[in-house]
Design an enzyme around this catalytic site. Structure first.
Site, PDB file in Angstrom:
ATOM      1  N   CYS A   1      -3.288   4.772   9.449  1.00  0.00           N
ATOM      2  CA  CYS A   1      -2.005   4.205   9.893  1.00  0.00           C
ATOM      3  C   CYS A   1      -1.298   5.061  10.926  1.00  0.00           C
ATOM      4  CB  CYS A   1      -1.093   3.985   8.692  1.00  0.00           C
ATOM      5  SG  CYS A   1      -1.759   2.849   7.455  1.00  0.00           S
TER       6      CYS A   1
ATOM      7  N   CYS B   1       0.841  -1.198   0.000  1.00  0.00           N
ATOM      8  CA  CYS B   1       0.000   0.000   0.000  1.00  0.00           C
ATOM      9  C   CYS B   1       0.876   1.249   0.000  1.00  0.00           C
ATOM     10  CB  CYS B   1      -0.918  -0.015   1.219  1.00  0.00           C
ATOM     11  SG  CYS B   1      -2.154   1.309   1.214  1.00  0.00           S
ATOM     12  N   CYS B   2       1.929   1.258   0.824  1.00  0.00           N
ATOM     13  CA  CYS B   2       2.861   2.388   0.847  1.00  0.00           C
ATOM     14  C   CYS B   2       3.539   2.559  -0.506  1.00  0.00           C
ATOM     15  CB  CYS B   2       3.915   2.189   1.932  1.00  0.00           C
ATOM     16  SG  CYS B   2       3.329   2.398   3.634  1.00  0.00           S
TER      17      CYS B   2
ATOM     18  N   CYS C   1      -0.763   8.679   6.871  1.00  0.00           N
ATOM     19  CA  CYS C   1      -2.140   8.410   6.475  1.00  0.00           C
ATOM     20  C   CYS C   1      -3.004   8.202   7.728  1.00  0.00           C
ATOM     21  CB  CYS C   1      -2.207   7.164   5.599  1.00  0.00           C
ATOM     22  SG  CYS C   1      -1.419   7.347   3.991  1.00  0.00           S
TER      23      CYS C   1
ATOM     24  N   CYS D   1       8.256   3.495   5.494  1.00  0.00           N
ATOM     25  CA  CYS D   1       7.327   3.250   4.395  1.00  0.00           C
ATOM     26  C   CYS D   1       8.026   3.013   3.071  1.00  0.00           C
ATOM     27  CB  CYS D   1       6.350   4.420   4.252  1.00  0.00           C
ATOM     28  SG  CYS D   1       7.157   5.978   3.835  1.00  0.00           S
TER      29      CYS D   1
END
Length: 239
Positions: free
Chosen positions: A205, A119-120, A202, A229
């Site tokens: 997170c 996702c990162c 985010c 990340c």
């Protein structure tokens, strides 16, 4: 830039004020120069000093699509305070996001470290590659005390992964140093900061720090080990 030249510049930066150091590096390193901001308190301090260098440095941010609304609010306040700065926004590829959500779910990053890193990669690392493409210098708000991963860094390093020089002007600043300059210059800061969000990423997170917790504990708090990340991976190849 060769190793010897980087070391020479690192030595020249010792003892300079932040404004003097930024001016020296920006005038010395040739080619495209960029500064990345996530609107955290360190980046806000650098943005203040970047304003006089607006013609020489491109400023950008990565909008992952999962930001806190407070981040957008400080983004707007920053643009209002420093109208001479253009802050370019880079966003993820919508096709990448759709494919990820279809495979892992909208919050699939909670399920595994690999899912979170993917996702990162989609929301941060790939847009970063677009933002720094063709750059010779990347200015960041990293500080050594933020994590053990960063304690052996230098002001100027060769970033082998991205093929450019990375400059960390706040490397030896303490958090108190940053806070003092931000207050003295009336620099906009996210309202989340005073609520314990010292490192803001985010929204899904990031959480506020509990008393006594490490600076990075609020990021990906459900994971153990090193918490990065992928934007700032420190390599032994760096000078």
């Amino acid at each position: 830039m060769e190793k010897e030249r980087l070391q020479y510049l690192n030595n020249e930066l010792i003892g300079l004020t932040l404004a003097e150091a930024l001016a020296l590096v920006v005038s010395t390193v040739k080619g495209k120069k960029v500064f990345s901001t996530s609107f955290g308190i360190e980046d806000q301090l650098l943005t203040h000093y970047m304003a006089p260098l607006a013609k020489d440095v491109e400023v950008f941010t990565l909008d992952t699509g999962r930001q806190f609304n407070e981040t957008y609010e400080v983004f707007q306040r920053t643009q209002d305070k420093y109208p001479q700065l253009t802050i370019n926004t880079f966003i993820p590829e919508q096709g990448d996001i759709a494919a990820y959500v279809n495979q892992h779910g909208i919050n699939g990053f909670y399920d595994s470290v690999d899912n979170r890193k993917e996702c990162c990669r989609i929301r941060k690392v790939k847009p970063l590659q677009k933002a720094i493409k063709g750059a010779s210098l990347w200015i960041t708000g990293l500080r050594a005390e933020q994590s053990q991963n960063r304690e052996d860094m230098q002001f100027l390093e060769w970033d082998d992964a991205n093929g450019l020089v990375k400059y960390n002007p706040l490397l030896h600043y303490s958090l108190k140093d940053v806070e003092a300059e931000v207050e003295a210059n009336n620099i906009p800061v996210s309202s989340l900061y005073k609520k314990g969000f010292l490192s803001i990423g985010c929204a899904p997170c990031t959480r506020a720090l509990l008393e006594g917790e490490d600076f990075r504990a609020g990021r990906w708090w459900w994971e153990n080990g090193k918490k990065e990340c992928g934007l700032h991976i420190h390599s032994d190849k760096n000078y």
